[in-house]
Design a protein around this motif. Structure first.
Motif, PDB file in Angstrom:
ATOM      1  N   THR A   7      23.042  31.180  26.443  1.00  0.00           N
ATOM      2  CA  THR A   7      24.065  31.882  27.219  1.00  0.00           C
ATOM      3  C   THR A   7      24.789  32.906  26.338  1.00  0.00           C
ATOM      4  N   TYR A  66      18.362  23.067  32.591  1.00  0.00           N
ATOM      5  CA  TYR A  66      18.448  22.200  31.416  1.00  0.00           C
ATOM      6  C   TYR A  66      19.907  21.776  31.321  1.00  0.00           C
ATOM      7  N   LYS A 110      26.081  26.527  29.648  1.00  0.00           N
ATOM      8  CA  LYS A 110      27.444  26.989  29.875  1.00  0.00           C
ATOM      9  C   LYS A 110      27.437  28.253  30.746  1.00  0.00           C
ATOM     10  N   GLY A 132      14.671  26.277  14.299  1.00  0.00           N
ATOM     11  CA  GLY A 132      14.830  25.490  13.079  1.00  0.00           C
ATOM     12  C   GLY A 132      16.158  24.776  13.047  1.00  0.00           C
ATOM     13  N   ASP A 133      16.298  23.909  12.058  1.00  0.00           N
ATOM     14  CA  ASP A 133      17.566  23.230  11.857  1.00  0.00           C
ATOM     15  C   ASP A 133      18.559  24.273  11.354  1.00  0.00           C
ATOM     16  N   ASN A 134      19.684  24.358  12.037  1.00  0.00           N
ATOM     17  CA  ASN A 134      20.617  25.438  11.689  1.00  0.00           C
ATOM     18  C   ASN A 134      21.158  25.328  10.258  1.00  0.00           C
ATOM     19  N   THR A 173      23.658  20.957  29.929  1.00  0.00           N
ATOM     20  CA  THR A 173      24.654  21.570  29.033  1.00  0.00           C
ATOM     21  C   THR A 173      24.694  23.106  29.047  1.00  0.00           C
ATOM     22  N   ASP A 203      28.345  25.159  20.235  1.00  0.00           N
ATOM     23  CA  ASP A 203      28.459  24.137  21.269  1.00  0.00           C
ATOM     24  C   ASP A 203      27.503  23.022  20.846  1.00  0.00           C
ATOM     25  N   ASP A 216      18.168  27.490  17.199  1.00  0.00           N
ATOM     26  CA  ASP A 216      18.077  26.176  17.841  1.00  0.00           C
ATOM     27  C   ASP A 216      16.860  25.461  17.290  1.00  0.00           C
ATOM     28  N   GLN A 217      16.959  24.139  17.232  1.00  0.00           N
ATOM     29  CA  GLN A 217      15.823  23.390  16.694  1.00  0.00           C
ATOM     30  C   GLN A 217      14.820  23.035  17.785  1.00  0.00           C
ATOM     31  N   PHE A 242      23.906  26.781  17.686  1.00  0.00           N
ATOM     32  CA  PHE A 242      23.432  25.734  18.608  1.00  0.00           C
ATOM     33  C   PHE A 242      23.179  26.418  19.949  1.00  0.00           C
ATOM     34  N   MET A 243      22.199  27.277  19.944  1.00  0.00           N
ATOM     35  CA  MET A 243      22.043  28.262  21.006  1.00  0.00           C
ATOM     36  C   MET A 243      21.734  27.680  22.376  1.00  0.00           C
ATOM     37  N   GLY A 244      21.020  26.541  22.435  1.00  0.00           N
ATOM     38  CA  GLY A 244      20.624  25.987  23.731  1.00  0.00           C
ATOM     39  C   GLY A 244      19.825  27.022  24.509  1.00  0.00           C
ATOM     40  N   GLY A 245      20.137  27.173  25.794  1.00  0.00           N
ATOM     41  CA  GLY A 245      19.410  28.135  26.626  1.00  0.00           C
ATOM     42  C   GLY A 245      19.906  29.556  26.464  1.00  0.00           C
TER      43      GLY A 245
HETATM   44  C1  LIG Z   1      24.938  21.639  23.950  1.00  0.00           C
HETATM   45  S1  LIG Z   1      23.502  22.517  23.653  1.00  0.00           S
HETATM   46  C2  LIG Z   1      24.014  24.198  23.666  1.00  0.00           C
HETATM   47  C3  LIG Z   1      24.053  24.806  25.057  1.00  0.00           C
HETATM   48  C4  LIG Z   1      24.369  26.279  25.087  1.00  0.00           C
HETATM   49  N1  LIG Z   1      25.742  26.532  24.757  1.00  0.00           N
HETATM   50  C5  LIG Z   1      24.005  26.883  26.436  1.00  0.00           C
HETATM   51  O1  LIG Z   1      24.880  27.450  27.131  1.00  0.00           O
HETATM   52  O2  LIG Z   1      22.845  26.835  26.794  1.00  0.00           O
HETATM   53  C6  LIG Z   1      23.207  22.157  21.980  1.00  0.00           C
HETATM   54  C7  LIG Z   1      21.928  22.695  21.387  1.00  0.00           C
HETATM   55  O3  LIG Z   1      21.941  22.465  19.989  1.00  0.00           O
HETATM   56  C8  LIG Z   1      20.622  22.251  19.552  1.00  0.00           C
HETATM   57  N2  LIG Z   1      20.683  21.576  18.237  1.00  0.00           N
HETATM   58  C9  LIG Z   1      21.063  20.315  17.970  1.00  0.00           C
HETATM   59  N3  LIG Z   1      21.034  20.076  16.654  1.00  0.00           N
HETATM   60  C10 LIG Z   1      20.636  21.232  16.064  1.00  0.00           C
HETATM   61  C11 LIG Z   1      20.417  21.630  14.716  1.00  0.00           C
HETATM   62  N4  LIG Z   1      20.620  20.809  13.704  1.00  0.00           N
HETATM   63  N5  LIG Z   1      19.992  22.884  14.482  1.00  0.00           N
HETATM   64  C12 LIG Z   1      19.797  23.745  15.499  1.00  0.00           C
HETATM   65  N6  LIG Z   1      20.001  23.432  16.786  1.00  0.00           N
HETATM   66  C13 LIG Z   1      20.417  22.187  17.068  1.00  0.00           C
HETATM   67  C14 LIG Z   1      19.990  21.451  20.659  1.00  0.00           C
HETATM   68  O4  LIG Z   1      18.579  21.596  20.650  1.00  0.00           O
HETATM   69  C15 LIG Z   1      20.642  22.075  21.906  1.00  0.00           C
HETATM   70  O5  LIG Z   1      19.827  23.070  22.452  1.00  0.00           O
END
Ligand SMILES: C[S@@+](CC[C@H](N)C(=O)[O-])C[C@H]1O[C@@H](n2cnc3c(N)ncnc32)[C@H](O)[C@@H]1O
Length: 526
Positions: A253, A221, A225, A9-11, A223, A29, A269-270, A248-251
């Motif tokens: 880490t 994917y 970290k 979802g949107d954080n 970005t 991040d 994460d969205q 902003f969890m991404g994958g």
């Molecule tokens: C730079 S990446 C994070 C990478 C992470 N630190 C890693 O090591 O995998 C940013 C993430 O934020 C998510 N994102 C962007 N806008 C968002 C929002 N409004 N709510 C939740 N997640 C969001 C994106 O889908 C993306 O996966």
């Protein structure tokens, strides 16, 4: 607060639902602006101007977008908590001045960590090579707990060279050799003993390599970290059992590190891919730790899987769906006399974990509702309000007709509620796996191509492969994210148990397992 949760979802929305002052550490991040790709190659005026043009109103928009989220993050942090915001040259100055200093206060700035990642840079005529990111560290108050451990900071090569001849087998250099000047460059662990050459001094410039293309840690994917980076942050700013949030969890880490280091965590994460990749990563790493601990977690998606709900323990399902409906479950197993809880208006609820609920259920419920609370029943009857609710996966025609009859003849309103009106449900993807023998090698090896094909209304996002599937251990991906669904492997004679997962855009997944026999030929034996 419920923790160990992966939330889709949107954080902003999710953060608003978290309790205040509950989180020990936040790492974020965020993506850089709206993923617009541009590169400043020359840095000359013309280029900078065009860059500003493309950004007309842009950075303000970005800062406003991030700021409202950081306000919530600050709110959920404990007084002893801290936040690490990861960014780079694009917006670091704006973020620090316009967001962090404003929300946390300049006094609570603790440091700026430079992550020096050292890529092989193409350095142009006018440029100094850019090879660092910035991580701003802010505390919520002066009671913060950030304690870097010298053990996590390797010493420089020179230090090692200079002192290793004096060091004992544990890396300690005794007082005899311990020149005063050394104490300034090397952390002293135990004054009486001297210092340990294996430990460095915690500094704010961190040299940790970027994840290069062939790094086994790399999932595929952008970005992502490095684990080592997150490990330092998690170790220095949290203790076991603490709650770590990555909005902003991404994958995942941060989440993978937090889980391994026995912290509690919340990841948001969205992107459904991010959530599922993180989940697969957690499942993958529990392998190493199964005997020590395997934390359970919950996954919050936008859609619920029909099969899971349909086959869930009836009492658990009842309790949960009544809660989702805004009601209060009875909370006891058995002896319910047909009433499982009450809706927000007080009227009784019956839950049927069934399809095609029929006429008799409606008839019986009408009686039970009246027996349950006759005063309320009469009151609702007079007011023309529902005397009760039946929740089920579907109702047949007879049930619908019976509610119409009760209403027309006796003014009894019974509302039939489909589970899908309360929560969005969807069906898991279907998955089919084929193999093809590509070649036979003289040494008896065979090269085999595996082709997975998923089918889902929501669309397939990716496939995940476990080439050494062991039912007792669960699915452990060898390949976490495979967008095409194609894998090639060289296999020698033997039998193989392979599991393939298809993940769709709702985050729902299916697993197919195949047993493969490689001998004179290659065949699927299940
Ligand atoms: C730079 S990446 C994070 C990478 C992470 N630190 C890693 O090591 O995998 C940013 C993430 O934020 C998510 N994102 C962007 N806008 C968002 C929002 N409004 N709510 C939740 N997640 C969001 C994106 O889908 C993306 O996966």
């Amino acid at each position: 607060m419920s923790v160990n949760k992966l939330i889709l979802g949107d954080n902003l929305e999710i953060l608003r639902g978290l309790e205040s002052e509950t989180v020990d550490l936040i790492y974020l991040d965020p993506p850089f602006f709206s993923n617009r790709n541009y590169e400043v190659i020359w840095g000359d005026e013309g280029e900078v101007r065009s860059f500003q043009d493309r950004w007309a109103g842009g950075i303000d928009h970005y800062i406003a977008w991030l700021k409202e989220r950081v306000v919530e993050m600050h709110r959920v942090l404990k007084q002893t908590g801290s936040m690490f915001l990861h960014c780079d040259w694009h917006a670091d100055a704006y973020i620090r001045v316009l967001i962090l200093d404003k929300i946390f206060g300049h006094n609570n700035f603790r440091n700026e960590i430079i992550w020096s990642y050292k890529t092989t840079l193409k350095v142009s005529n006018h440029h100094l090579g850019r090879d660092h990111d910035n991580i701003f560290v802010y505390a919520k108050s002066k009671d913060f707990k950030i304690f870097p451990d010298p053990k996590d900071y390797p010493p420089s090569g020179n230090t090692l060279k200079r002192w290793s001849k004096y060091a004992d087998e544990n890396g300690f250099v005794s007082n005899k050799h311990f020149a005063g000047s050394a104490s300034t460059i090397i952390n002293t662990e135990d004054e009486s003993k001297g210092f340990n050459i294996n430990h460095g001094v915690p500094r704010d410039v961190w040299e940790i390599a970027h994840l290069a293309g062939n790094n086994p840690e790399k999932i595929g994917y952008p970005t992502q970290k490095p684990y080592a980076l997150m490990e330092r942050i998690v170790k220095m700013a949290s203790n076991e059992g603490d709650i770590i949030l990555d909005p902003f969890m991404g994958g995942g880490t941060t989440i993978a590190v937090a889980d391994k280091l026995n912290r509690q965590w919340i990841g948001i994460d969205q992107s459904v891919q991010a959530v599922k990749v993180t989940e697969l990563r957690l499942q993958q790493q529990t392998d190493l730790f199964t005997s020590v601990y395997a934390n359970s977690y919950t996954l919050q998606l936008h859609k619920y899987d029909y099969d899971t709900l349909f086959n869930q323990d009836p009492f658990e399902f009842e309790t949960w769906i009544i809660g989702q409906f805004g009601g209060t479950a009875r909370g006891k197993r058995g002896g319910d006399k047909g009433i499982d809880g009450n809706a927000s208006d007080g009227a009784p609820i019956q839950v049927k974990q069934q399809e095609s609920v029929g006429v008799n259920v409606v008839k019986n419920f009408s009686v039970s509702a009246e027996q349950h609370d006759s005063i309320l029943f009469e009151k609702n009857l007079k007011a023309g309000k529902p005397v009760g609710y039946i929740i089920a996966f579907s109702f047949n025609k007879g049930a619908v007709q019976e509610t119409a009859r009760l209403k027309n003849e006796k003014n009894i309103v019974i509302r039939l509620v489909n589970v899908s009106e309360i929560i969005p449900i969807s069906k898991k993807p279907k998955i089919e796996v084929k193999i093809a023998e590509l070649s036979r090698e003289p040494d008896g090896y065979r090269e085999i191509e595996f082709i997975a094909k998923g089918d889902s209304n929501a669309g397939i996002e990716f496939y995940s492969w476990d080439f050494d599937y062991d039912e007792s251990k669960g699915f452990k991906s060898a390949v976490i994210r495979d967008v095409d669904g194609k894998q090639q492997r060289k296999l020698k004679a033997g039998t193989y148990h392979i599991a393939i997962k298809a993940v769709d855009n709702d985050g729902l997944e299916s697993v197919e397992t195949i047993k493969l026999k490689v001998n004179g030929g290659v065949e699927i034996t299940n």
